[in-house]
Design an enzyme around this catalytic site. Structure first.
Site, PDB file in Angstrom:
ATOM      1  N   ILE A  10       4.295  -6.767  -4.828  1.00  0.00           N
ATOM      2  CA  ILE A  10       4.981  -7.823  -5.588  1.00  0.00           C
ATOM      3  C   ILE A  10       5.776  -7.226  -6.762  1.00  0.00           C
ATOM      4  O   ILE A  10       6.216  -7.935  -7.656  1.00  0.00           O
ATOM      5  CB  ILE A  10       4.008  -8.914  -6.072  1.00  0.00           C
ATOM      6  CG1 ILE A  10       2.948  -8.348  -7.033  1.00  0.00           C
ATOM      7  CG2 ILE A  10       3.339  -9.600  -4.893  1.00  0.00           C
ATOM      8  CD1 ILE A  10       2.173  -9.432  -7.786  1.00  0.00           C
ATOM      9  N   GLY A  11       5.895  -5.900  -6.778  1.00  0.00           N
ATOM     10  CA  GLY A  11       6.838  -5.295  -7.721  1.00  0.00           C
ATOM     11  C   GLY A  11       6.308  -5.032  -9.117  1.00  0.00           C
ATOM     12  O   GLY A  11       7.045  -5.196 -10.096  1.00  0.00           O
ATOM     13  N   GLY A  12       5.076  -4.560  -9.210  1.00  0.00           N
ATOM     14  CA  GLY A  12       4.547  -4.214 -10.540  1.00  0.00           C
ATOM     15  C   GLY A  12       5.377  -3.140 -11.222  1.00  0.00           C
ATOM     16  O   GLY A  12       5.552  -3.149 -12.445  1.00  0.00           O
ATOM     17  N   SER A  68       3.062   3.625  -4.818  1.00  0.00           N
ATOM     18  CA  SER A  68       1.704   3.067  -4.969  1.00  0.00           C
ATOM     19  C   SER A  68       1.125   2.891  -3.573  1.00  0.00           C
ATOM     20  O   SER A  68       1.032   1.770  -3.071  1.00  0.00           O
ATOM     21  CB  SER A  68       1.752   1.693  -5.645  1.00  0.00           C
ATOM     22  OG  SER A  68       2.372   1.741  -6.890  1.00  0.00           O
ATOM     23  N   CYS A  71      -4.876   2.351  -1.173  1.00  0.00           N
ATOM     24  CA  CYS A  71      -5.967   3.075  -1.844  1.00  0.00           C
ATOM     25  C   CYS A  71      -7.182   3.274  -0.935  1.00  0.00           C
ATOM     26  O   CYS A  71      -8.072   4.062  -1.248  1.00  0.00           O
ATOM     27  CB  CYS A  71      -6.372   2.356  -3.128  1.00  0.00           C
ATOM     28  SG  CYS A  71      -6.917   0.677  -2.831  1.00  0.00           S
TER      29      CYS A  71
HETATM   30  C1  SAM Z   1      -1.644  -0.850  -3.188  1.00  0.00           C
HETATM   31  S1  SAM Z   1      -0.391  -1.882  -2.607  1.00  0.00           S
HETATM   32  C2  SAM Z   1       0.880  -1.589  -3.799  1.00  0.00           C
HETATM   33  C3  SAM Z   1       1.319  -2.845  -4.486  1.00  0.00           C
HETATM   34  C4  SAM Z   1       2.423  -2.709  -5.482  1.00  0.00           C
HETATM   35  N1  SAM Z   1       2.341  -1.542  -6.303  1.00  0.00           N
HETATM   36  C5  SAM Z   1       2.520  -3.937  -6.373  1.00  0.00           C
HETATM   37  O1  SAM Z   1       2.812  -3.825  -7.566  1.00  0.00           O
HETATM   38  O2  SAM Z   1       2.290  -5.041  -5.883  1.00  0.00           O
HETATM   39  C6  SAM Z   1       0.177  -1.028  -1.204  1.00  0.00           C
HETATM   40  C7  SAM Z   1       1.371  -1.689  -0.524  1.00  0.00           C
HETATM   41  O3  SAM Z   1       1.852  -0.799   0.478  1.00  0.00           O
HETATM   42  C8  SAM Z   1       2.196  -1.514   1.627  1.00  0.00           C
HETATM   43  N2  SAM Z   1       2.031  -0.544   2.734  1.00  0.00           N
HETATM   44  C9  SAM Z   1       0.872   0.020   3.153  1.00  0.00           C
HETATM   45  N3  SAM Z   1       1.117   0.907   4.127  1.00  0.00           N
HETATM   46  C10 SAM Z   1       2.460   0.917   4.327  1.00  0.00           C
HETATM   47  C11 SAM Z   1       3.320   1.629   5.208  1.00  0.00           C
HETATM   48  N4  SAM Z   1       2.836   2.511   6.094  1.00  0.00           N
HETATM   49  N5  SAM Z   1       4.652   1.381   5.155  1.00  0.00           N
HETATM   50  C12 SAM Z   1       5.151   0.477   4.278  1.00  0.00           C
HETATM   51  N6  SAM Z   1       4.385  -0.231   3.413  1.00  0.00           N
HETATM   52  C13 SAM Z   1       3.052  -0.013   3.434  1.00  0.00           C
HETATM   53  C14 SAM Z   1       1.262  -2.697   1.671  1.00  0.00           C
HETATM   54  O4  SAM Z   1       1.849  -3.768   2.378  1.00  0.00           O
HETATM   55  C15 SAM Z   1       1.049  -2.993   0.184  1.00  0.00           C
HETATM   56  O5  SAM Z   1       1.950  -3.980  -0.262  1.00  0.00           O
END
Ligand code: SAM
Length: 302
Positions: A10-12, A68, A71
């Site tokens: 969501i774009g933190g 990001s 995790c």
């Molecule tokens: C830990 S969250 C990061 C959220 C982000 N930093 C925020 O502020 O909302 C990880 C994000 O990576 C995306 N994601 C995970 N694996 C991915 C991949 N292989 N390719 C693209 N996006 C991926 C997920 O959909 C998720 O939104």
């Protein structure tokens, strides 16, 4: 300065970057709902792309890569499979593209368990080999006076010739600016957030129920599982009438440092919103890291 937000959710990052003059020119995430939230709030449509296999040519020019990644490979709940976890593949793949695209700045955010992972060790080796100077910071919103724990590791690196990374002092909460949990609560129709007595009886031992009106109370870290699982996924509130409820998405967004006019689309249900928000970044921590990076930069025009 132009940035790319990988794993944009969501774009933190964008939320913090725009507050300190960094323009996010592209974002990538494979989750359609996250991309919908991103686009309505920032006017930038993230590329719905699996980053496991992105080609160097698909990545636009930018000074700064913010990443990001998931995790789960570094958490106990995710079995800490580290570089063997398929969810670590996207970061390992992007790492291999650093040499081709050569951003001036790289930053990676993740859970504390990322700190001693093989993936981070490889990332540091690759960045050092490519001529980056790197450092890291462990930050928690409590250091900014926010009553919520969300310790996160931020690793950042600047390419040779663009700055030197110097150790940055840790933030300390300003006693005059402490937020109370009750300050973030909103008067909302809370029926949908209510936790059934039967669930409290059944899962009581693993629930973290807090009284938001008690001074000094802090919420534990909200995770993407907050809307559907009970154990260690985030705190619940004991309200004045004795009922127990979840935090509302807007209340968690406030704790994370998002503005009150942040839009949440009506087509997304509560569980999905809580999942997206539980995945997000804490904006003040990101701002602090961005300030540290900017203070260390030489010759990079804003
Ligand atoms: C830990 S969250 C990061 C959220 C982000 N930093 C925020 O502020 O909302 C990880 C994000 O990576 C995306 N994601 C995970 N694996 C991915 C991949 N292989 N390719 C693209 N996006 C991926 C997920 O959909 C998720 O939104």
């Amino acid at each position: 300065m132009k940035a790319i937000e990988f794993f944009s959710g969501i774009g933190g990052f964008n939320q913090a970057a725009r507050r300190c003059g960094i323009e996010t020119v592209a974002a990538f995430d494979q989750d359609l709902a996250a991309n919908q939230v991103y686009e309505i709030n920032y006017g930038l449509k993230p590329s719905c792309r699996n980053l496991d296999s992105i080609a160097a040519e698909e990545i636009p020019d930018a000074d700064f890569w913010w990443m990001s990644p998931p995790c789960a490979p570094y958490t106990i709940r995710g079995a800490r499979r580290d570089e063997k976890d398929t969810r670590a593949k996207s970061l390992l793949h992007l790492m291999a593209l650093i040499d081709r695209r050569k951003p001036k700045i790289i930053a990676v955010e993740n859970v504390v368990g990322f700190g001693d992972s093989i993936v981070l060790k490889r990332l540091k080796e690759e960045m050092a080999y490519q001529g980056y100077d790197s450092s890291e910071m462990l930050l928690c919103p409590t250091q900014f006076g926010i009553p919520m724990r969300r310790p996160r590791l931020f690793v950042y690196a600047i390419r040779e010739g663009y700055g030197r990374v110097v150790r940055y002092p840790q933030p300390v909460p300003n006693a005059n600016e402490l937020t109370r949990l009750s300050d973030v609560l909103m008067s909302l129709p809370t029926e949908i957030l209510k936790v059934d007595e039967s669930d409290i009886e059944r899962y009581g031992a693993v629930l973290n129920i807090i009284d938001p009106f008690e001074p000094g109370q802090r919420a534990i870290c909200f995770t993407s599982g907050y809307g559907k699982c009970w154990k260690a996924s985030g705190s619940l509130l004991r309200m004045k009438d004795g009922t127990v409820r979840r935090f509302a998405p807007v209340e968690i967004l406030r704790l994370l440092g998002f503005p009150d006019d942040f839009c949440l689309p009506e087509n997304l249900n509560l569980t999905k919103l809580l999942k997206l928000i539980g995945n997000s970044l804490e904006v003040r921590s990101v701002l602090f890291v961005l300030k540290a990076i900017k203070d260390n930069l030489l010759n990079v025009s804003d």
